[in-house]
Scaffold this active site. Structure first.
Site, PDB file in Angstrom:
ATOM      1  N   HIS A 142       0.808  -1.218   0.000  1.00  0.00           N
ATOM      2  CA  HIS A 142       0.000   0.000   0.000  1.00  0.00           C
ATOM      3  C   HIS A 142       0.844   1.272   0.000  1.00  0.00           C
ATOM      4  CE1 HIS A 142       0.389  -0.126   4.523  1.00  0.00           C
ATOM      5  NE2 HIS A 142       0.419   1.182   4.353  1.00  0.00           N
ATOM      6  N   ASP A 172       0.118  -7.646   1.542  1.00  0.00           N
ATOM      7  CA  ASP A 172       0.558  -6.243   1.601  1.00  0.00           C
ATOM      8  C   ASP A 172       2.089  -6.131   1.620  1.00  0.00           C
ATOM      9  OD1 ASP A 172       0.213  -3.514   1.599  1.00  0.00           O
ATOM     10  OD2 ASP A 172      -0.027  -3.347   3.766  1.00  0.00           O
ATOM     11  N   GLY A 244       3.412   6.573   8.221  1.00  0.00           N
ATOM     12  CA  GLY A 244       4.772   6.694   7.699  1.00  0.00           C
ATOM     13  C   GLY A 244       5.662   5.540   8.101  1.00  0.00           C
ATOM     14  N   SER A 246       4.707   2.450   7.728  1.00  0.00           N
ATOM     15  CA  SER A 246       4.355   1.310   6.869  1.00  0.00           C
ATOM     16  C   SER A 246       5.575   0.776   6.129  1.00  0.00           C
ATOM     17  CB  SER A 246       3.311   1.728   5.832  1.00  0.00           C
ATOM     18  OG  SER A 246       2.021   1.706   6.364  1.00  0.00           O
TER      19      SER A 246
END
Length: 513
Positions: A142, A172, A244, A246
């Site tokens: 993502h 993901d 941030g 991620s």
């Protein structure tokens, strides 16, 4: 409960959430009280146990160089109003108490004639880490999804353009490639299966675009299912994670990556101390496939499954609920070819125990395509082993949509009331009334008492009973006979296999008292 993805997005200088933010927490340290009981009763606690690690400075110093910031840009066409985004004209600092008033003013009815940009760049920020000195970088899907340009920013100030090697939406995970002039500092994966609740962990990332930030916490829980995907098995941590973060790494105290930070639970979008990381034992297989093929190649069994509840276990004569109940079979799939049938309970797959339903998809997906495996099932009270050759999930998904096998036969009989349901033969009139597909066979539920056991279990008017107690029924006489057999055998519940009007199958358990 709000789940949030951790990338941070800026739209023409403004910051906004681009995805559901998934990540979280402020590290918490519990203070141990002094026991008043005799010393002999209390377990001995070392100084390190009471106070935790004195410092992780040396560990962090050796890892910061391998953790990177990921910045992406995407060109968005059309006006901000058409794209359901805030106007780019006001310049109000993020978090300002006046921000929403400026936003409403500049997109209000008196400003509809204000010129709108035809296109603009949307920027997002995330984190990642280097696993190969030649330039392989891991992050979340993502973070880089739909990006036109991806830049990897290193702690020493270097900025390198990145290309996407492969990405996987289901877990993901994304793999990027940069071209460095010299070998990069890298980190290696550890064994997430060895992580224990209470172990110290360290997260490094790019929260709110601030650059390399180190936070410390513990493993709060393992094997978490947050219903974000089919393979949920997250590590929960209280090491502080925010937007941030991620794609950033979660380290154990040996400096090994045991998780990829990806989600938080947050009512407001900020950290409240509950964050989730993709465990390394799940991530490594996906990453290896993405590096080799540019896509995933997961094993596929071709079944639709359901949780074995206490009631279902009782109706099947099981001592305790376990395994995955087969609620449907994909036509042409590996399960159908190997004679796995609806109503089987899968107890073991390739020698591994299936303790609960969600174990099966992960284990099957991790298995190689084309592998011959042994599947232990419980069928009508007896265990039997079935040999299955796995297919490929990505190809099987094209066949799986709504395709389930059913039992033929239709025998008109008069209506029959049982368990708060009025049952009848599945005639052409009922098919037309409830729009039931010609492929669906069984006994139709013509009426349901809203106060009945059947209604409590979600049985609806227009459903079709395909099986009772794992035996096919095609008439009301079949239903009467099967219920009598179950009562004589001492069963308190009846396991119903129900079909919707489109043929989608599901199990329900109703009380027979």
């Amino acid at each position: 409960m709000r789940l949030t993805h951790l990338s941070k997005t800026k739209d023409s200088g403004r910051r906004s959430l681009r995805h559901l933010v998934l990540g979280a927490s402020v590290a918490m340290v519990a203070t141990l009280g002094v026991a008043t009981a005799p010393v002999s009763v209390q377990p001995a606690l070392s100084q390190a146990t009471v106070q935790g690690p004195q410092s992780v400075a040396d560990l962090a110093e050796g890892l910061l160089g391998a953790v990177v910031n990921i910045s992406t840009s995407q060109k968005v066409s059309g006006s901000s109003r058409n794209n359901n985004r805030r106007s780019p004209f006001p310049r109000v600092p993020d978090g300002s108490p006046f921000q929403e008033f400026f936003d409403e003013f500049f997109k209000g009815p008196n400003n509809r004639n204000r010129p709108q940009p035809r296109s603009r760049n949307v920027q997002s920020l995330g984190s990642g880490f280097v696993i190969d000195p030649t330039g392989i970088v891991i992050t979340n899907n993502h973070v880089i999804a739909d990006a036109d340009e991806i830049t990897v920013n290193f702690s020493d100030g270097r900025k390198l353009k990145a290309t996407v090697v492969g990405k996987d939406k289901k877990t993901d995970i994304a793999v990027l490639k940069v071209e460095p002039k010299a070998p990069l500092q890298s980190v290696s994966f550890g064994d997430s299966k060895k992580a224990r609740i209470g172990d110290w962990v360290m997260a490094i990332g790019n929260p709110f675009g601030l650059g390399g930030t180190v936070t410390l916490g513990i493993v709060s829980a393992i094997n978490r299912d947050i219903r974000s995907g089919p393979y949920d098995n997250f590590i929960q941590t209280d090491a502080s994670i925010n937007r941030g973060n991620s794609g950033g790494p979660l380290f154990n105290m040996y400096g090994e990556v045991i998780g990829i930070n990806t989600a938080i639970i947050s009512p407001s979008g900020g950290s409240i101390g509950i964050g989730f990381s993709i465990p390394s034992d799940l991530a490594q297989n996906v990453i290896a496939q993405l590096r080799e093929f540019g896509e995933t190649k997961r094993g596929w069994l071709g079944v639709r499954i359901q949780q074995v509840t206490d009631e279902i276990a009782d109706s099947l004569g099981m001592d305790q609920p376990k395994g995955a109940l087969v609620a449907g079979i994909t036509r042409g799939g590996p399960a159908e070819k190997s004679n796995i049938i609806t109503g089987d309970v899968i107890l073991k797959f390739d020698g591994r125990d299936i303790k609960e339903m969600r174990d099966l998809p992960r284990i099957v997906a991790d298995s190689p395509v084309g592998k011959a495996v042994k599947v232990l099932v419980l069928r009508k009270g007896k265990e039997q082993t079935i040999d299955v050759v796995l297919g490929r999930l990505e190809e099987g998904e094209k066949l799986a949509a709504g395709e389930t096998t059913g039992k033929p036969a239709e025998d008109p009989k008069k209506a029959y009331a049982v368990f708060g349901m009025t049952l009848d033969s599945l005639t052409d009139e009922f098919r037309k009334q409830f729009e039931i597909s010609e492929d669906v066979k069984g006994v139709v539920v013509a009426e349901v008492d809203p106060n009945s056991s059947a209604a409590e279990k979600g049985v609806r008017k227009g459903d079709v009973i395909v099986e009772i107690g794992q035996e096919a029924v095609s008439s009301t006489d079949d239903v009467k006979k099967r219920i009598e057999e179950l009562k004589k055998s001492g069963r308190k519940n009846a396991l119903l296999l129900l079909a919707s009007k489109t043929g989608e199958l599901r199990f329900a358990v109703v009380r027979m008292e």
